[in-house]
Write a protein that holds these residues in place. Structure first.
Motif, PDB file in Angstrom:
ATOM      1  N   THR A 131      32.489  58.257  11.390  1.00  0.00           N
ATOM      2  CA  THR A 131      31.050  58.462  11.172  1.00  0.00           C
ATOM      3  C   THR A 131      30.687  58.641   9.713  1.00  0.00           C
ATOM      4  O   THR A 131      29.562  59.020   9.386  1.00  0.00           O
ATOM      5  CB  THR A 131      30.563  59.684  11.978  1.00  0.00           C
ATOM      6  N   ASN A 150      21.788  62.617  12.268  1.00  0.00           N
ATOM      7  CA  ASN A 150      23.135  62.069  12.059  1.00  0.00           C
ATOM      8  C   ASN A 150      23.598  61.259  13.260  1.00  0.00           C
ATOM      9  O   ASN A 150      24.224  60.207  13.105  1.00  0.00           O
ATOM     10  CB  ASN A 150      24.124  63.191  11.762  1.00  0.00           C
ATOM     11  N   THR A 151      23.325  61.733  14.489  1.00  0.00           N
ATOM     12  CA  THR A 151      23.728  60.945  15.660  1.00  0.00           C
ATOM     13  C   THR A 151      23.030  59.591  15.657  1.00  0.00           C
ATOM     14  O   THR A 151      23.608  58.589  16.080  1.00  0.00           O
ATOM     15  CB  THR A 151      23.405  61.685  16.969  1.00  0.00           C
ATOM     16  N   HIS A 198      24.551  57.311  12.804  1.00  0.00           N
ATOM     17  CA  HIS A 198      25.849  56.757  13.198  1.00  0.00           C
ATOM     18  C   HIS A 198      25.639  55.428  13.923  1.00  0.00           C
ATOM     19  O   HIS A 198      26.327  54.437  13.659  1.00  0.00           O
ATOM     20  CB  HIS A 198      26.591  57.717  14.133  1.00  0.00           C
ATOM     21  N   SER A 220      27.277  52.318   5.913  1.00  0.00           N
ATOM     22  CA  SER A 220      28.139  53.481   6.109  1.00  0.00           C
ATOM     23  C   SER A 220      27.660  54.723   5.371  1.00  0.00           C
ATOM     24  O   SER A 220      27.876  55.842   5.836  1.00  0.00           O
ATOM     25  CB  SER A 220      29.574  53.143   5.683  1.00  0.00           C
ATOM     26  N   SER A 257      28.531  59.673  19.237  1.00  0.00           N
ATOM     27  CA  SER A 257      28.668  61.080  18.880  1.00  0.00           C
ATOM     28  C   SER A 257      27.716  61.951  19.705  1.00  0.00           C
ATOM     29  O   SER A 257      26.786  61.450  20.345  1.00  0.00           O
ATOM     30  CB  SER A 257      28.415  61.274  17.386  1.00  0.00           C
ATOM     31  N   THR A 273      32.315  64.469  16.983  1.00  0.00           N
ATOM     32  CA  THR A 273      32.673  63.086  16.671  1.00  0.00           C
ATOM     33  C   THR A 273      34.088  62.738  17.125  1.00  0.00           C
ATOM     34  O   THR A 273      34.573  61.645  16.834  1.00  0.00           O
ATOM     35  CB  THR A 273      32.546  62.804  15.160  1.00  0.00           C
TER      36      THR A 273
END
Length: 444
Positions: A58, A77-78, A81, A90, A314, A369
């Motif tokens: 991740t 963040n989820t 990803h 990335s 995630s 993760t």
């Protein structure tokens, strides 16, 4: 009838300590090093090596800095990803400041509505006192971020970057809470004076106009349209013009947020498993998505998280991060500190007792993760935090399965992973309404 401590009791306690040959040794260690350093069992770190049988890549961790936006960072963040995998980005981040602005603005309105709803109660009532203790704060829950995104969308961090006040939020929070308490005085007085609905609405509109200005000055004004320009991991150039925050979310994340549901583990007597719950006066967007939790056993809780990780996605989760946690090493393990042995005192409480007696509640949100499965059973979990790369293993923590049992309270999973019976309950059952101060209403 109350009883005082007698001199005889004190003398007996002193004698017991004097007769203990190890008492002075322990006293010297604890008084010089502190409780945690003396109680630490560094051998437990060997069991927490950051190697996992299921390990999602991740990328770099984010940094919420001196703010309480972990729930927001973890949720975004989820989503990033997923976005990073689709578009080969990335090192990409979504704007936490954009959602922060709208969350603050909506929380102000939510507060005003609760003030008006309780205006017939004295300021000494528990509900009014609860409201005034913290009119708004940085923290939140998954459903609250969904409510913001469903109304306002999201944007890349490059479009609305961090400011001093988003990264170091204490000045903003104290100023905004001062204003909201002052506004509460005005609104309650209008109600007490039998002001018309139009007069109250006009007063609230003026307050919201001021709130917007305060937030624009401190966080910057949110964009309504923008161009998204980037190079992907293959160095290919892209530009997407004329996006709005909602069209950006639809195109680059594309989730149906109603598919993602809150699962909790709260083993208290007032919350039977396999039922749904909500919390009075908890939320941010008036008329938006309400908080709804499905309470399940810990076995079901972990099984759902594992299913989603196996599917390559995630998992947002909420926990009590300060318990048995070593920040610098990035270890969360019930065996890391041995206060019981150090003081020869039984400190053990069940998870339900910790919730009922105020010893624990959800204080922080992060992202699962990875997980290490041995004979199909989890032994430890990989955790993406939002405290930057200088803690843990480049910002990633390791959580023992025993720590998850005791201190994890919430995961968010796609409802496709729910068994049919639980999915039906989650979708159709009218939730039981819990008191505003219930521990499941804690904001991460």
């Amino acid at each position: 009838m109350s009883k005082e401590i007698t001199a005889a009791q004190t003398a007996s306690y002193q004698k017991a300590l004097t007769d203990d040959p190890m008492a002075k040794v322990v006293e010297r260690a604890v008084s010089h090093q502190g409780i945690l350093a003396t109680a630490a069992d560094y051998a437990s770190a060997a069991d927490m090596t950051p190697v996992f049988s299921i390990d999602l890549d991740t990328g770099k961790v984010a940094n919420q800095k001196q703010s309480g936006r972990c729930w927001m960072f973890a949720a975004l963040n989820t989503m990033r990803h997923h976005l990073a995998d689709l578009f080969k980005l990335s090192d990409f981040e979504l704007s936490q400041n954009y959602t922060y602005f709208w969350d603050k603005f909506e929380k102000a309105n939510y507060f005003y509505e609760n003030v008006l709803a309780t205006a017939d109660q004295p300021t000494s009532s528990r509900k009014v006192a609860f409201l005034m203790t913290t009119p708004q704060q940085d923290g939140g829950q998954w459903d609250m971020l969904c409510a913001i995104i469903e109304k306002y969308g999201i944007v890349p961090k490059s479009v609305m970057p961090e400011t001093y006040n988003s990264s170091k939020s204490s000045e903003l929070n104290s100023t905004l809470n001062l204003k909201l308490r002052k506004d509460a005085v005005v609104l309650r007085k209008l109600v007490a004076d039998n002001a018309s609905a139009d007069d109250i609405a006009a007063a609230k509109d003026k307050m919201l106009k001021e709130d917007y200005r305060l937030l624009a000055y401190t966080l910057g004004e949110p964009v309504s349209e923008f161009d998204f320009e980037y190079r992907d991991d293959d160095k290919n150039y892209h530009i997407d013009k004329g996006l709005t925050p909602k069209t950006f979310f639809d195109k680059y994340v594309g989730w149906d947020l109603s598919d993602y549901v809150s699962i909790i583990n709260a083993p208290t007597d007032d919350k039977p498993y396999n039922h749904t719950y909500t919390i009075e006066m908890l939320g941010n967007v008036v008329g938006g998505r309400a908080v709804k939790h499905l309470n399940v056993s810990m076995d079901d809780f972990k099984a759902l998280a594992i299913k989603q990780l196996k599917a390559g996605q995630s998992v947002w989760f909420g926990c009590d991060v300060g318990q048995s946690s070593e920040r610098q090493k990035g270890i969360m393990d019930t065996n890391y500190y041995h206060k019981d042995d150090l003081f020869n005192i039984d400190f053990d409480m069940s998870k339900a007792e910790k919730l009922d007696y105020g010893e624990s509640l959800m204080t922080h949100a992060m992202v699962l993760t990875g997980v290490d499965l041995v004979d199909g059973k989890p032994t430890k979990w990989k955790v993406e935090n939002s405290w930057g790369e200088k803690v843990g293993t480049k910002g990633y923590f390791v959580m023992s399965d025993a720590w998850m049992d005791k201190y994890c309270y919430q995961v968010v999973v796609n409802k496709e992973f729910l068994p049919a019976d639980l999915r039906k309950i989650q979708e159709t059952e009218e939730p039981t309404v819990l008191a505003p101060w219930d521990p499941m209403g804690a904001l991460a």
